[in-house]
Every structure is written in C-alpha cells, then in structure tokens.
Design a protein around this motif. Sequence first.
Motif, PDB file in Angstrom:
ATOM      1  N   ALA A  53       0.762  -1.216   0.047  1.00 52.17           N
ATOM      2  CA  ALA A  53       0.157   0.016  -0.138  1.00 52.17           C
ATOM      3  C   ALA A  53       0.968   1.173   0.200  1.00 52.17           C
ATOM      4  CB  ALA A  53      -0.807   0.153   1.191  1.00 52.17           C
ATOM      5  N   ASP A  55       2.522   4.815   1.439  1.00 50.06           N
ATOM      6  CA  ASP A  55       2.552   5.181   2.833  1.00 50.06           C
ATOM      7  C   ASP A  55       2.587   6.609   2.991  1.00 50.06           C
ATOM      8  OD1 ASP A  55       5.070   5.764   1.954  1.00 50.06           O
ATOM      9  OD2 ASP A  55       6.277   4.399   3.202  1.00 50.06           O
ATOM     10  N   LEU A 138      14.497   3.260  -6.667  1.00 47.03           N
ATOM     11  CA  LEU A 138      14.439   2.075  -5.811  1.00 47.03           C
ATOM     12  C   LEU A 138      14.004   0.841  -7.090  1.00 47.03           C
ATOM     13  CD1 LEU A 138      12.516   3.249  -2.925  1.00 47.03           C
ATOM     14  CD2 LEU A 138      14.744   2.584  -2.740  1.00 47.03           C
ATOM     15  N   THR A 178      13.864  -5.719   7.498  1.00 44.31           N
ATOM     16  CA  THR A 178      12.938  -5.135   8.168  1.00 44.31           C
ATOM     17  C   THR A 178      12.405  -3.747   7.861  1.00 44.31           C
ATOM     18  OG1 THR A 178      14.617  -4.832   9.788  1.00 44.31           O
ATOM     19  CG2 THR A 178      13.161  -6.733  10.233  1.00 44.31           C
ATOM     20  N   GLY A 179      12.820  -3.368   6.761  1.00 42.05           N
ATOM     21  CA  GLY A 179      12.509  -2.069   5.924  1.00 42.05           C
ATOM     22  C   GLY A 179      11.002  -1.883   5.624  1.00 42.05           C
ATOM     23  N   ALA A 180      10.685  -0.798   5.187  1.00 43.93           N
ATOM     24  CA  ALA A 180       9.390  -0.491   4.788  1.00 43.93           C
ATOM     25  C   ALA A 180       8.635  -1.540   4.193  1.00 43.93           C
ATOM     26  CB  ALA A 180       9.211   0.802   3.944  1.00 43.93           C
ATOM     27  N   THR A 181       9.117  -2.244   3.213  1.00 42.50           N
ATOM     28  CA  THR A 181       8.615  -3.494   2.655  1.00 42.50           C
ATOM     29  C   THR A 181       8.109  -4.506   3.490  1.00 42.50           C
ATOM     30  OG1 THR A 181       9.671  -2.821   0.673  1.00 42.50           O
ATOM     31  CG2 THR A 181       8.804  -5.105   1.169  1.00 42.50           C
ATOM     32  N   GLN A 184       5.160  -3.848   5.665  1.00 37.02           N
ATOM     33  CA  GLN A 184       3.834  -4.154   5.285  1.00 37.02           C
ATOM     34  C   GLN A 184       3.584  -5.678   4.911  1.00 37.02           C
ATOM     35  OE1 GLN A 184       3.777  -1.811   1.605  1.00 37.02           O
ATOM     36  NE2 GLN A 184       3.081  -0.097   2.714  1.00 37.02           N
ATOM     37  N   ARG A 201      18.381  -6.787  10.995  1.00 38.03           N
ATOM     38  CA  ARG A 201      19.781  -6.692  11.405  1.00 38.03           C
ATOM     39  C   ARG A 201      19.584  -5.162  12.150  1.00 38.03           C
ATOM     40  NH1 ARG A 201      23.952  -6.320   6.484  1.00 38.03           N
ATOM     41  NH2 ARG A 201      22.532  -4.526   5.705  1.00 38.03           N
ATOM     42  N   THR A 202      18.814  -4.318  11.640  1.00 36.00           N
ATOM     43  CA  THR A 202      18.663  -3.003  11.867  1.00 36.00           C
ATOM     44  C   THR A 202      17.075  -2.733  12.188  1.00 36.00           C
ATOM     45  OG1 THR A 202      20.718  -2.276  10.727  1.00 36.00           O
ATOM     46  CG2 THR A 202      19.266  -0.698  11.750  1.00 36.00           C
ATOM     47  N   LYS A 291      16.631   6.945   8.716  1.00 33.79           N
ATOM     48  CA  LYS A 291      16.249   6.157   7.530  1.00 33.79           C
ATOM     49  C   LYS A 291      14.584   6.539   7.481  1.00 33.79           C
ATOM     50  CE  LYS A 291      16.926   1.792   7.663  1.00 33.79           C
ATOM     51  NZ  LYS A 291      17.445   0.477   8.026  1.00 33.79           N
ATOM     52  N   ARG A 292      14.193   6.102   6.358  1.00 30.42           N
ATOM     53  CA  ARG A 292      12.676   6.245   6.298  1.00 30.42           C
ATOM     54  C   ARG A 292      11.847   5.707   7.270  1.00 30.42           C
ATOM     55  NH1 ARG A 292       9.446   8.318   1.522  1.00 30.42           N
ATOM     56  NH2 ARG A 292       7.355   7.505   1.843  1.00 30.42           N
ATOM     57  N   THR A 340      14.761  -7.478   1.054  1.00 32.55           N
ATOM     58  CA  THR A 340      16.205  -6.804   1.272  1.00 32.55           C
ATOM     59  C   THR A 340      16.534  -5.709   0.427  1.00 32.55           C
ATOM     60  OG1 THR A 340      16.830  -8.535  -0.221  1.00 32.55           O
ATOM     61  CG2 THR A 340      17.352  -8.936   2.152  1.00 32.55           C
ATOM     62  N   ARG A 457      22.373   2.448   8.885  1.00 33.06           N
ATOM     63  CA  ARG A 457      22.466   1.648   7.726  1.00 33.06           C
ATOM     64  C   ARG A 457      21.366   2.277   6.601  1.00 33.06           C
ATOM     65  NH1 ARG A 457      25.391  -3.164   7.624  1.00 33.06           N
ATOM     66  NH2 ARG A 457      25.712  -3.923   9.602  1.00 33.06           N
ATOM     67  N   TYR A 459      19.696   4.034   3.469  1.00 36.03           N
ATOM     68  CA  TYR A 459      19.902   4.181   1.953  1.00 36.03           C
ATOM     69  C   TYR A 459      20.259   5.623   1.580  1.00 36.03           C
ATOM     70  CZ  TYR A 459      15.033   4.413   0.926  1.00 36.03           C
ATOM     71  OH  TYR A 459      13.754   4.664   0.998  1.00 36.03           O
TER      72      TYR A 459
HETATM   73  P1  NAP Z   1      15.135  -1.100   2.601  1.00 31.81           P
HETATM   74  O1  NAP Z   1      14.504  -0.177   3.451  1.00 31.81           O
HETATM   75  O2  NAP Z   1      16.483  -1.059   1.824  1.00 31.81           O
HETATM   76  O3  NAP Z   1      15.272  -2.419   3.617  1.00 31.81           O
HETATM   77  C1  NAP Z   1      15.925  -3.597   3.242  1.00 31.81           C
HETATM   78  C2  NAP Z   1      16.081  -4.633   4.543  1.00 31.81           C
HETATM   79  O4  NAP Z   1      16.806  -5.538   4.091  1.00 31.81           O
HETATM   80  C3  NAP Z   1      16.617  -3.716   5.651  1.00 31.81           C
HETATM   81  O5  NAP Z   1      15.943  -4.005   6.723  1.00 31.81           O
HETATM   82  C4  NAP Z   1      18.136  -4.322   5.719  1.00 31.81           C
HETATM   83  O6  NAP Z   1      18.723  -4.275   7.067  1.00 31.81           O
HETATM   84  C5  NAP Z   1      17.820  -5.742   5.087  1.00 31.81           C
HETATM   85  N1  NAP Z   1      19.222  -6.328   4.730  1.00 31.81           N
HETATM   86  C6  NAP Z   1      19.663  -6.020   3.480  1.00 31.81           C
HETATM   87  N2  NAP Z   1      20.864  -6.621   3.410  1.00 31.81           N
HETATM   88  C7  NAP Z   1      20.966  -7.447   4.637  1.00 31.81           C
HETATM   89  C8  NAP Z   1      21.841  -8.273   4.966  1.00 31.81           C
HETATM   90  N3  NAP Z   1      23.012  -8.615   4.210  1.00 31.81           N
HETATM   91  N4  NAP Z   1      21.533  -8.989   6.138  1.00 31.81           N
HETATM   92  C9  NAP Z   1      20.498  -8.911   6.826  1.00 31.81           C
HETATM   93  N5  NAP Z   1      19.462  -7.934   6.319  1.00 31.81           N
HETATM   94  C10 NAP Z   1      19.827  -7.312   5.258  1.00 31.81           C
HETATM   95  O7  NAP Z   1      14.137  -1.869   1.347  1.00 31.81           O
HETATM   96  P2  NAP Z   1      12.516  -1.780   1.536  1.00 31.81           P
HETATM   97  O8  NAP Z   1      12.098  -2.038   2.743  1.00 31.81           O
HETATM   98  O9  NAP Z   1      12.199  -2.545   0.162  1.00 31.81           O
HETATM   99  O10 NAP Z   1      12.365  -0.256   1.408  1.00 31.81           O
HETATM  100  C11 NAP Z   1      12.741   0.440   0.335  1.00 31.81           C
HETATM  101  C12 NAP Z   1      11.957   1.786   0.508  1.00 31.81           C
HETATM  102  O11 NAP Z   1      10.971   1.701  -0.606  1.00 31.81           O
HETATM  103  C13 NAP Z   1      11.227   2.351   1.602  1.00 31.81           C
HETATM  104  O12 NAP Z   1      12.355   3.124   2.273  1.00 31.81           O
HETATM  105  C14 NAP Z   1      10.350   3.057   0.855  1.00 31.81           C
HETATM  106  O13 NAP Z   1      10.792   4.433   0.647  1.00 31.81           O
HETATM  107  C15 NAP Z   1       9.956   2.632  -0.174  1.00 31.81           C
HETATM  108  N6  NAP Z   1       8.719   1.862   0.119  1.00 31.81           N
HETATM  109  C16 NAP Z   1       7.574   2.372   0.164  1.00 31.81           C
HETATM  110  C17 NAP Z   1       6.461   1.603   0.283  1.00 31.81           C
HETATM  111  C18 NAP Z   1       5.023   2.439   0.239  1.00 31.81           C
HETATM  112  O14 NAP Z   1       5.141   3.604  -0.016  1.00 31.81           O
HETATM  113  N7  NAP Z   1       4.186   1.720   0.659  1.00 31.81           N
HETATM  114  C19 NAP Z   1       6.466   0.542   0.823  1.00 31.81           C
HETATM  115  C20 NAP Z   1       7.515  -0.482   0.472  1.00 31.81           C
HETATM  116  C21 NAP Z   1       8.613   0.420   0.348  1.00 31.81           C
HETATM  117  P3  NAP Z   1      19.574  -3.066   7.343  1.00 31.81           P
HETATM  118  O15 NAP Z   1      18.484  -2.009   7.550  1.00 31.81           O
HETATM  119  O16 NAP Z   1      20.437  -3.592   8.567  1.00 31.81           O
HETATM  120  O17 NAP Z   1      20.511  -2.479   5.973  1.00 31.81           O
END
Ligand code: NAP
Length: 496
Positions: A53, A55, A138, A178-181, A184, A201-202, A291-292, A340, A457, A459
Amino acid sequence: MVPQFDAVVVGAGFGGIGAGIELDRLGLRDFVILEREDDLGGTWHVNRYPGLAVDIASVTYSYSFEPNPHWTRLFAPGAELKKYAEHVADKYDLRGRMRFSTVVDGARWDAENQHWVVTIAGGETLTARYLVAATGFLSQPYTPPFPGIESFAGKIIHTTDWDAEYDLTGRRAAVIGTGATAVQLVPEVAKQVDELTVFQRTPIWVVPKIDAPIPGAVRAVFDKVPLTQKAARLVNTAMLEALMVVGVLHYKQAKPFNRVAAALAKAHLFAQVRDPRTREQLTPHYDFGCKRPTFSNTYFTTFNQPHVRLETNSIDHVEPDGIVTADGHKTEIDTLLLATGFNLWDVNFPAFEIVGRDGVNLGKFWRDNRFQAYEGITVPKFPNFLCLNSPYSYSGLSYFTTIEAQMKHMGRLFAELFRRGERTFEVTDAANAQFLDRMTDRLGSSVFYGGDCSTARSYYFNQHGEAALLRPTSTAAAHREAVTFPLDDYTYGPVT
Ligand code: NAP
C-alpha cells in the motif's frame, strides 16, 4: 542529421509519465518511453507483494493536476496505484508511445549531430534530441550474497518478484529485512504460514498508521466538488512538510520535535509488544528520520503471535533447508522471502551507462567526484539530458512533489530554449557547483549530519557517507526554484 525522436524517456513509472505529459505540453510530441518491464507503472507494476500500500496519504500521492476521487482508503492499496498510472497514461495518450520489455543498455551524446544515441539490448539504436532518465531510485532489487543461498532447496521470493501462485499456507517461512516493505509484508505472511522467522539486522522506526476506508459519500463529494479533495491534499501536504522540514531538515534547531516523533514510535511499540526483550530488540538506536520511518498498526503486534519469532543474530550462511546465524543456530525453513530492498548507490546512479560531452561517463563522474545534479535534474557536460532520479532531487515526501517540480523546471528551461530559437542546453559548472555547495551547507542542520545516524544503515547515505539522495529544502522552495532559477544557469545553442 535529424534525430528520429524529439525525446527518449527511459522509464514508464510516474516520473516517466510526468515527463511525457510535460513534453507534450511543450510541443515535443514525437517521443518514445522505453520501459524494461512488460507494462507501465514502475514501482507499482513491479511490487505486488501482500500488504502493498502507499505510505503517503493518497490525496497527496497523485499528480495535483490529475486528482483521483476513487481511492478506497486513506492509504490506497498498491493495485489502485497501478490502476491510477494506467488511467493517467491513457488519458494523456502515452501508452501508444511506450515500448515495454525494452532494456536500455546505454546512451551517448553525439556531439557532431547534437543528439543522443540510445542503445537497446539486442543492438538497436535510437536517436533523440533530448534524453530523460526516469528510472527511479528503488528499481534495482538487492539480494545480499549470503553464502550458500544458491544451495537453498525451498522457494526464494524477492518482494519485487512476488509469485502470487505460490501458496504460503502451512509453510515454515523466513523474511529477511525489516524495512518499509517488510513492515507491510510480515503481518500478511504471518496470517498464512505455520512458522515465521523475521531476520532483523537494523530495527526500524514505526509510527501508527491513521488509515481507514474512504466512505462512498466522501468519494462522491471529492468527485463532484474537486476543491474538497484539493483542500484535503493541502492539509496533508502541509503536515508532511512540517514533519520533514522541522523534524529532519532542521534537526539541529528543533531537536525536541524529532524527539517527540521518536517518543510516539516508542509508545506505539510499548503498547503493542508485550515481551520486554522483543520490545528492546525492535527499538532503533539511531535518530528518527535517519532512514525512512514507516507506518503500521499491525507490524509490531505480529511478534506477539506464538508462531512468529524475531531473529537478531546476524546471518552466517544459508543451507538447503535453513538459515544458520552467527551463534550457530539453524532456523529450518522451506520458504525464504527477501525483503532486502534495493541497490541505489552501486548500480542505480545512473541505471544505465550514460556518456556525455567529451566522453564523460556519468556514473564514473559521480563516483570519482561527488554525487551531484543542479536542482536535482541536470549535470554539466550532459547536454539535453534531464535526470529525474538525480542526487538531491527527491523531497522525501510524496514522489509527486518531486516529479511536478521537475516538470516545472523542464517547462521553464524549454521555454527559454525555444525563445532563443536554440535546440541544445547545458547547465554551467558554476551553477552546478553553487547548488551543490548550498545543498551541502543545508544538510549540516539536518538529522543526517547533526543527529546520530551511525547505526541506521540508511540508503539515504551513499558509499562516501554523504546523504546525497534527498533535497534538503522544503518542497515549497523546490517548486519556487523550479520556476525562478536564473536562466543564465544554462548555456544554450550548439555545444562543442
Ligand atoms: P530497505 O528499506 O532498504 O530495507 C531492506 C532491509 O533488508 C533492511 O532491513 C536491511 O537491513 C535488510 N538487509 C539488507 N541486506 C541485508 C543483509 N545482508 N543481512 C540482513 N539484512 C539485510 O528496503 P525496502 O524495505 O524494500 O524499502 C525501500 C524503500 O521503498 C522504503 O524506504 C520506501 O521508501 C519504499 N517503500 C515504500 C512503500 C510504500 O510507499 N508503501 C512500501 C515499501 C517500500 P539493514 O537496515 O540493516 O541494512
């Protein structure tokens, strides 16, 4: 030599769609939008994982000139965003000018002919007077190189390549990330699987999500009296702007505001998670905004469920039937869900090779010098090139505020170009350097440099430790500058 197209736009997401609308408005109608995927919508076409969804509230997450009164929730589900992208592309007659499943390998400025030569995988080349990169931030999925991952015998799914046919019922699953994805995804996966382990990790800051269905009567009012939706948009945008400008960009001057946001997130966690150890593990130890931050009412409570476990030991390696952490413990799984994220700084700036004047390679230039782009859209030595996914372009709020500022910038730039009867433009070194200095200076007050982001950590930071992704100004300032930037910041005419 006359080029084949007025413009080539790379990317058919909301950025590319916005660029297409603006090019049409400028009379540059002979353009093509090249898209790697098999349909339009960018992020909202690629991402189809359960729980997806928006955000940012939907009244704000849309083009201001193309409001959508039909959103069913305050935060619309992903499928509605995809539908909205299709609606806009059709309404503005863009779909016919899109070419899908078309991977751009590179683009090179042809100084002799004063146009761009764009190479497509397979060898075809296209020529265009102007080049617009709208490949998003992204868009390059990241899979960490966990040792042994290739030996995993179960199913691996990255969230950007969701397999809707795969039945999660009764599975022993792991979510890594444990990012935004993940915030959800995790609650949705937990509903289906027998066992779920979330590898963190974080930890991430999570605040309550004020979400609800939009009643039909309200949608009808939005439809009949568009001013009402406009007013809702204004209020929401102003709130987000205040949060960003005061809490993140003016962190140094307004620390208490940032602390309140962190306290709200901590109270949310306290109210939702019973086990003190899990609560501690889910608590971030970096400042809010590094971070976001995310919004969810269901992520934390998922960890109260008996079949869900949070694993905070780092991953050592993957075996055919499980994940082994650094403490030697093996979590047996049959399904590995990778939340990830994306690789921004190694492979996405830019997303394909771009060679400008004098053979300057954009990726190399950014890496050897600093990541930079005048007003987050143009770069010296890259004539007739607009890079929508540039350093210092993204407001950090609704992506549409960024796209529309860039559309305005294009409008002003091309109007001047046409007024002078010229066909080429290039930003000056001096204007670019001045903009970079100004952004760097402003970042000094932000949470990125003034706060504690060392363990985040995030991005938002590149490999040099610079927070070069977000534009550290208000969106109001970005929009003002898009229509007032000094016209002499560009040179016009044949570039040699
Ligand atoms: P992300 O924020 O980059 O999260 C990636 C996750 O994977 C982090 O928790 C990261 O841990 C982990 N990870 C990466 N490499 C790893 C490793 N070697 N070992 C263990 N854990 C590892 O990616 P995302 O969650 O896909 O979100 C990206 C962005 O997309 C968001 O910030 C947001 O802007 C956007 N998004 C928007 C929406 C929305 O609008 N609804 C939804 C989803 C995403 P670390 O934190 O320790 O690196």
